[in-house]
Design an enzyme around this catalytic site. Structure first.
Site, short mmCIF file in Angstrom:
data_model
loop_
_atom_site.label_atom_id
_atom_site.label_comp_id
_atom_site.label_asym_id
_atom_site.label_seq_id
_atom_site.Cartn_x
_atom_site.Cartn_y
_atom_site.Cartn_z
N HIS A 91 0.83 -1.23 0.00
CA HIS A 91 0.00 0.00 0.00
C HIS A 91 0.85 1.27 0.00
O HIS A 91 0.49 2.27 0.62
CB HIS A 91 -0.94 0.03 1.21
N ASN A 164 -10.30 -2.86 2.50
CA ASN A 164 -9.99 -2.83 1.06
C ASN A 164 -11.27 -2.59 0.27
O ASN A 164 -12.36 -2.59 0.84
CB ASN A 164 -9.39 -4.17 0.62
FE1 HDD Z 1 -2.52 -4.80 5.57
C1 HDD Z 1 -1.05 -1.77 5.19
C2 HDD Z 1 -5.49 -3.52 4.32
C3 HDD Z 1 -3.92 -7.95 5.61
C4 HDD Z 1 0.22 -5.96 7.13
N1 HDD Z 1 -3.15 -3.00 4.87
C5 HDD Z 1 -2.39 -1.86 4.82
C6 HDD Z 1 -3.18 -0.78 4.31
C7 HDD Z 1 -4.43 -1.27 4.06
C8 HDD Z 1 -4.40 -2.67 4.42
C9 HDD Z 1 -5.61 -0.51 3.52
C10 HDD Z 1 -2.69 0.63 4.08
C11 HDD Z 1 -2.96 1.50 5.26
C12 HDD Z 1 -2.50 2.91 4.96
O1 HDD Z 1 -3.11 3.54 4.09
O2 HDD Z 1 -1.53 3.34 5.60
N2 HDD Z 1 -4.31 -5.60 4.98
C13 HDD Z 1 -5.42 -4.89 4.60
C14 HDD Z 1 -6.56 -5.78 4.54
C15 HDD Z 1 -6.10 -7.02 4.89
C16 HDD Z 1 -4.70 -6.89 5.19
C17 HDD Z 1 -7.97 -5.36 4.17
C18 HDD Z 1 -6.85 -8.30 5.00
C19 HDD Z 1 -8.12 -8.38 5.22
N3 HDD Z 1 -1.94 -6.62 6.21
C20 HDD Z 1 -2.67 -7.78 6.19
C21 HDD Z 1 -1.95 -8.83 6.88
C22 HDD Z 1 -0.78 -8.27 7.34
C23 HDD Z 1 -0.80 -6.88 6.90
C24 HDD Z 1 -2.44 -10.25 7.07
C25 HDD Z 1 0.36 -8.88 8.12
C26 HDD Z 1 0.26 -9.92 8.88
N4 HDD Z 1 -0.70 -4.03 5.99
C27 HDD Z 1 0.26 -4.68 6.69
C28 HDD Z 1 1.47 -3.82 6.98
C29 HDD Z 1 1.03 -2.44 6.40
C30 HDD Z 1 -0.32 -2.75 5.79
C31 HDD Z 1 2.76 -4.36 6.52
C32 HDD Z 1 2.00 -1.73 5.46
C33 HDD Z 1 2.06 -0.32 5.94
C34 HDD Z 1 1.31 -0.31 7.17
O3 HDD Z 1 0.82 -1.53 7.45
O4 HDD Z 1 1.13 0.67 7.89
O5 HDD Z 1 1.71 -3.78 8.33
#
Ligand code: HDD
Length: 712
Positions: A91, A164
């Site tokens: 993202h 999402n």
């Molecule tokens: Fe995630 C970012 C949505 C599963 C780990 N995720 C991130 C963002 C969105 C989502 C919208 C961007 C937020 C922003 O604008 O700063 N992610 C989802 C959805 C998931 C999902 C809807 C499943 C239903 N994500 C998911 C899992 C993991 C992560 C299973 C780890 C175990 N996601 C992250 C992250 C991020 C992230 C690596 C990257 C930057 C952040 O968090 O702040 O931690």
């Protein structure tokens, strides 16, 4: 050039408990205390020293070496050297906006969350939309899932709904997330492709991981190329809990529904936009807010009573499943309006830190194993991305509710804590800050006391075992043209996969289990033998079709916010332009006048009309529809202008509404096109009704087979 009169800054850096982000209606648009305005201010160093020369380094003579002593130059360069922070691992490409949320009514039966009680209260929000795969500088319109993350600054603390634009996910357990992300990200040896999933490692992983089948078919559908951010649905994905003041819990799924309807680009348009306007989605959001055309979404929930948890043919804890709306309809809760653009991209959109673990009393988690892992990951990632454990003190992340606890120090600590005791219990600071026992309203957070009696094991529940029936439900719920788009998307993406065995596995072991016809069509496009049967027994489920899934059923009943290009050359019928502009404005739609160049055009009656851009400057992909007003000389000029002719053919190919007024009818012969439901000809009044009706349908889908013959 700005004509705005400069105003003196109203705020300066001030360390206080809370930010006046505005937790009451009157305060909503007040300046936050960390916002800085340099209007009429002297240029100073970070230590507050006024700078007299910002052009020249301190040197030994005009032609001599520079001096290390130059603290002004060194401070500036040091800061510059560190101006980039690590982009989000997923993202990374995103855009944000401020706004507010207002509940429709008191929802205390469902939840004790304060922001869902009082319809007169406006809760400030910050929203960040994103793509998943590409880096910060990648294109907006690539085929990808879109992030839809909302931070509610409630009086009881921050609530982040990190969702999402698709209601399911690729994997069922968070432990698989690094595998999935490594597979979808650009390949490790050459860092390609940027912003897309059409490559070997992605298809290798998903073809080996059947639980991804449902989400992948969403990603191959039109949902992955949304027309705009304001025309996307949003989903919390997981099952959550809402808990009321009596401690009664219910399972819920969160939904965001845009009032502008849900619709998408067509693939050729999306690809072209990625080059012609990399910022297409962010520009649309920005401009809509600037002109006061505020995007809105309704927040709703599907509610499942605790005792009905096991009534479905899927597991509520499985994030690869939806609850079809035909089985559990959505209960509307309130509305979100985005009405203010950020002042600074980095400070706000880049530094905002979301976490699904940010919840408030009245909301709670379910045991969805994907959600449980997310609760850890988001806080952890901010520590390296935002440089330490104090990211909650960055202005955009600070709650409007006060925060006090014994957490101290660490990199970039902003708060100057006055207390002597940074532990609890203490008798030195009178025992403060103290716990608040949970109470019906306004009490401390209390986790729902779910009873669990089980063994510690690494195991996937058998109830998570069916990976294909809902992917099939999705495919069968699509309209004909949506199904065709899905077939084309699989064929395009798998066509970019070099390894034959990956293509074969996806067709034979995944697609054939979803729908044999889908598998056969894709196989044909890839030159593979057609599979004869699936490889697993897919269970029969209670629904064959869910109309709520098709975007064909999700259009608004108006043409508000739609954009229409008006093509004109010298000699154009000025009255026709006026009439069309007026009619569009009355419907809340927008028109831009485009000429052969950026120079004004002269109307048939001699008036000079300034144009908004040249046809090359604002190509047809930037609009929903095209209007060509009559005027003999104008039409004669456009008939031999390659850019204008391409403009119309491209709009036709992208299935857009086109209205040819008066003499413009002659263009039908020049372009060898025939009138259809969206290509209308006539005089003013007669033309407007069918033209607007076609715009309301978003695209002229019946034209699609014919439009294929038009060169891209
Ligand atoms: Fe995630 C970012 C949505 C599963 C780990 N995720 C991130 C963002 C969105 C989502 C919208 C961007 C937020 C922003 O604008 O700063 N992610 C989802 C959805 C998931 C999902 C809807 C499943 C239903 N994500 C998911 C899992 C993991 C992560 C299973 C780890 C175990 N996601 C992250 C992250 C991020 C992230 C690596 C990257 C930057 C952040 O968090 O702040 O931690």
């Amino acid at each position: 050039m700005s004509t705005k009169k400069p105003v003196a800054p109203k705020s300066a850096l001030a360390g206080t408990d809370t930010l006046d982000r505005g937790n009451t209606n009157a305060k909503l648009d007040s300046l936050e205390k960390f916002r800085s305005d340099a209007t009429e201010q002297a240029l100073r160093t970070n230590q507050g020293v006024k700078v007299s020369d910002n052009q020249n380094t301190l040197k030994v003579g005009a032609r001599g070496p520079s001096l290390l002593e130059d603290f002004i130059m060194r401070e500036k360069i040091t800061h510059f050297d560190h101006e980039r922070i690590p982009e989000r691992i997923v993202h990374a490409r995103g855009t944000g906006a401020h706004g507010f949320f207002q509940t429709y009514e008191n929802h205390s039966v469902l939840t004790k969350a304060g922001f869902l009680q009082d319809p007169s209260q406006k809760t400030p929000v910050f929203v960040r939309f994103s793509t998943v795969q590409g880096p910060r500088g990648s294109g907006d319109t690539v085929r990808d899932v879109r992030g839809f993350a909302v931070k509610f600054f409630t009086d009881e603390g921050n609530f982040d709904l990190v969702g999402n634009n698709m209601p399911v996910f690729f994997i069922q357990d968070a432990i698989k997330f690094p595998d999935f992300v490594h597979a979808v990200k650009p390949e490790p040896h050459n860092e390609m492709p940027t912003g897309g999933s059409a490559h070997d490692t992605f298809w290798d992983f998903v073809s080996l991981q059947p639980e991804s089948a449902h989400m992948v078919i969403w990603a191959m559908s039109d949902r992955a190329i949304p027309k705009s951010l304001r025309s996307m649905q949003g989903f919390g994905v997981h099952t959550f809990r809402l808990v009321n003041a009596e401690g009664k819990s219910r399972f819920v799924k969160f939904h965001w529904r845009p009032t502008a309807g849900t619709c998408s680009l067509v693939w050729d348009e999306a690809q072209k936009l990625a080059g012609k306007d990399t910022d297409y989605h962010r520009r649309d959001l920005w401009e809509s807010i600037e002109i006061g055309d505020y995007p809105e979404w309704e927040l709703g929930v599907q509610i499942v009573e605790e005792e009905n948890e096991h009534d479905f043919d899927f597991d509520l804890l499985d994030p690869t499943k939806i609850i079809p709306e035909e089985i559990v309809p959505i209960t509307p809760l309130g509305k979100m309006t985005l009405n203010r653009n950020p002042d600074n991209f980095f400070a706000e959109t880049e530094q905002v830190a979301f976490c699904p673990g940010h919840i408030v009393p009245g909301i709670d988690f379910s045991n969805d194993p994907l959600l449980q892992g997310r609760l850890f990951s988001y806080t952890d990632t901010q520590i390296s991305r935002l440089g330490g454990p104090n990211f909650h003190e960055i202005p955009i992340n600070r709650p409007v509710a006060p925060f006090h606890n014994g957490q101290r120090d660490g990199l970039h600590r902003m708060t100057i804590d006055k207390g002597r005791a940074s532990y609890e219990p203490n008798s030195i600071d009178g025992g403060w800050p103290k716990e608040t026992p949970p109470a019906a309203q306004d009490g401390g957070f209390e986790t729902y006391p779910e009873r669990i009696d089980a063994n510690k094991i690494r195991q996937r529940s058998e109830s998570f075992g069916d990976h294909f029936s809902q992917a099939r439900l999705f495919f069968h719920s699509m309209s004909k043209h949506e199904q065709e788009h899905i077939i084309s998307a699989y064929s395009f993406e798998l066509g970019k996969v070099d390894r034959l065995w990956i293509r074969e596995r996806q067709v034979n072991e995944i697609l054939a289990n979803i729908d044999l016809e889908l598998a056969k069509r894709v196989a044909q496009n890839l030159g593979l033998p057609a599979p004869k049967a699936g490889t697993v027994d897919v269970p029969k489920i209670s629904l064959d079709r869910s109309p709520a899934l098709s975007q064909a059923n999700l259009l608004p009943e108006n043409i508000k916010t739609r954009k229409v290009a008006i093509l004109a050359a010298n000699g154009v019928d000025g009255a026709a332009i006026d009439a069309m502009k007026k009619a569009l404005a009355a419907e809340g739609a927008h028109a831009k006048l485009l000429g052969p160049t950026s120079a004004p055009v002269t109307t048939a009656d001699g008036k000079s009309l300034p144009v908004d851009a040249s046809m090359e400057g604002l190509p047809s992909v930037a609009f929903d529809a095209v209007f060509v007003p009559g005027g003999a000389a104008s039409i004669k000029a456009l008939s031999t202008d390659g850019v204008a002719l391409h403009y119309l053919l491209e709009a036709y190919k992208h299935l857009k509404a086109i209205a040819l007024h008066g003499e413009a009818k002659q263009l039908l012969d020049v372009l060898k096109l025939e009138v259809d439901a969206g290509l209308v000809v006539g005089a003013d009044a007669k033309l407007i009704k069918p033209f607007f009706a076609a715009i309301g349908q978003h695209r002229v889908w019946d034209r699609e087979p014919k439009a294929k013959a038009i060169p891209a």
